[in-house]
Design an enzyme around this catalytic site. Structure first.
Site: not given
Length: 188
Positions: A135-137, A116, A111-113, A156, A170
């Site tokens: 899983t997010l990095e 930025r 997300k841009s928040t 997103q 997969y």
């Protein structure tokens, strides 16, 4: 291949349960006030970060090796916020569990928040018939500590539907991250 709209996403949630839990519109406020939004957008879905984090640390002077990753390189944290040290990163997972249809590819963008603020969210594409918590990095590219908020929007996801199902999904390949729960470390 075409990008899918909010109507398509709602239909797929109802018929195939592709996102659980699901917010049918944009959520911008909680009991505590304004939050970084999550939920259905015009052409995608904003996922949230759960309250489980693995913060990278190099106290053991380990080498980062994707074939032989040392789990001691992380400190586990369960909290509503995560502070990422300068020029470091943390792993987390989505609140949402996703089930990708055989004829769909998902791309996830930060997300841009966060962007930025110099915080990059990285996720590889979600392939046809993959399912699990994503899983997010989070990479903190700044020389200052950076804060990530649990249970608020972080990225997103965009759904691209093919005009035909893939030949080998997969699931068919027995992908090593299939059905992952929680924050999942690299697997050789």
């Amino acid at each position: 291949m075409s990008i899918k709209s909010d109507r398509w996403i709602r239909r797929m949630v109802e018929s195939h349960g592709i996102i659980e839990p699901f917010a049918p519109g944009q959520v911008r406020e909680s009991e505590t006030g304004r939050i970084i939004s999550y939920g259905t957008s015009s052409y995608g879905y904003d996922v949230r970060c759960a309250d489980e984090f693995k913060i990278f640390t190099n106290i053991n002077s380990a080498i980062v090796d994707p074939k032989n990753f040392d789990s001691n390189s992380f400190v586990d944290l369960k909290s509503d916020v995560c502070i990422i040290p300068p020029n470091s990163f943390a792993l987390a997972r989505t609140v949402e569990y996703l089930r990708i249809p055989r004829d769909v590819l998902v791309v996830c963008l930060g997300k841009s928040t966060y962007a930025r603020c110099g915080i990059i969210v990285n996720v590889t594409p979600l392939e046809p018939e993959w399912e699990g918590h994503v899983t997010l990095e989070f990479s903190n590219t700044t020389p200052l500590p950076a804060k990530i908020y649990a249970n608020e929007g972080v990225a997103q996801i965009l759904f691209f539907e093919s005009d035909e199902p893939c030949e080998c999904s997969y699931l068919d390949r027995g992908g090593k991250y299939q059905g992952q729960l929680g924050v999942t470390l690299p697997k050789p």
